[in-house]
Design an enzyme around this catalytic site. Structure first.
Site, PDB file in Angstrom:
ATOM      1  CG  HIS A 172     -31.207   0.365 -54.569  1.00  0.00           C
ATOM      2  ND1 HIS A 172     -30.346   1.498 -54.176  1.00  0.00           N
ATOM      3  CD2 HIS A 172     -32.422   0.917 -54.500  1.00  0.00           C
ATOM      4  CE1 HIS A 172     -31.115   2.181 -53.720  1.00  0.00           C
ATOM      5  NE2 HIS A 172     -32.241   2.189 -54.001  1.00  0.00           N
ATOM      6  CB  SER A 212     -27.343  -0.664 -52.419  1.00  0.00           C
ATOM      7  OG  SER A 212     -27.727   0.620 -52.863  1.00  0.00           O
TER       8      SER A 212
END
Length: 290
Positions: free
Chosen positions: A132, A201
């Site tokens: 992420h 993400s």
């Protein structure tokens, strides 16, 4: 963004070994072949979506970072980022305290979590991991407008904390750096693109944020953003659309946050997905959303 108070209890990551500023060594050599395989799987899936749904700056930044073949080394990425915008990455165990987070940003240091999600967490993760943070955030650090905005945001943290308005400032980060959209000109005309890390993400939210016809999208307005609540357990119900990344720094620089904080810090946030009287949703055609 402002994050939960950090303790070694209940959070992933090796907080015991962190320095006073919560940084530690990345220890890249401890990543296993299985972890690098997991990164390659995540990268292949998300980069394919980014090719059609991500903002130009994100796509260009991702290409410059050249991190498709495994978990990247922060020291190697730092050479690219420092040359472009003067930023550097620092490894952290996970969530860090608000004041520490703001201090890093104000000095052009971006905290990146060093651990990687497990195989069963590929589609949903509660805490940010290295995928992420690196895949989602770092490509945008190569864009000067985002780089300058993040430094300014870090400097704004002390005022927000002093005035008891941290939630309001957090919403500005959430709806831009994490879940921001931008309208860009392309070969086929104007199109919605994502630049927020929380979107890019996530395979599901990448598509949802730019394709779903029912979700509420509003023109970017920092005052409205700071009044708007957000979801942490599902896709966002409201997105804000920038005309350009330069709009971020221009509007935040021109905005006096103190009156906004004084007026709004004790008010309940606007519910996600709520359209206020007089507002017109953003659409590419210039017409209200159906």
């Amino acid at each position: 963004m402002p994050q939960p108070s950090t303790s070694a209890s209940g959070l992933r990551g090796e907080y015991e070994g962190a320095r006073e500023d919560y940084t530690l060594a990345q220890d890249w050599h401890t990543y296993t072949p299985a972890m690098h395989d997991r990164w390659r799987h995540l990268y292949a899936r998300q980069s394919a979506l980014a090719a059609t749904h991500a903002a130009r700056s994100f796509r260009e930044g991702l290409a410059r970072l050249d991190c498709a073949n495994g978990i990247p080394r922060f020291d190697e990425a730092n050479r690219v980022i420092a040359t472009a915008t003067g930023w550097q990455l620092v490894a952290v165990p996970g969530f860090i305290p608000d004041a520490v987070f703001f201090e890093h940003l104000a000095h052009r240091r971006f905290p990146v979590t060093r651990w990687l999600r497990e195989e069963h967490e590929l589609d949903y993760l509660v805490e940010p991991d290295v995928f992420h943070d690196f895949f989602g955030h770092v490509p945008m650090l190569l864009d000067p407008a985002v780089a300058d905005f993040l430094e300014l945001y870090g400097r704004a943290g002390a005022k927000a904390m002093a005035m008891g308005a941290l939630d309001m400032l957090a919403r500005l980060y959430w709806y831009t750096i994490e879940f921001g959209l931008i309208c860009e000109e392309g070969a086929n005309g104007r199109a919605l693109k994502a630049f927020g890390a929380g979107i890019l993400s996530s395979a599901g939210e990448t598509r949802f944020s730019v394709e779903d016809s029912a979700v509420l999208r509003l023109p970017f307005d920092p005052a409205r953003v700071q009044r708007t609540g957000y979801r942490i357990d599902t896709f966002q119900q409201t997105y804000f659309v920038l005309d350009s990344l330069e709009q971020l720094i221009a509007q935040l620089s021109a905005l006096d946050l103190s009156p906004l904080y004084a007026e709004g810090r004790h008010a309940p946030p606007v519910e996600p997905g709520a359209l206020l009287p007089g507002e017109t949703p953003f659409t590419l055609a210039g017409e209200p959303n159906p």
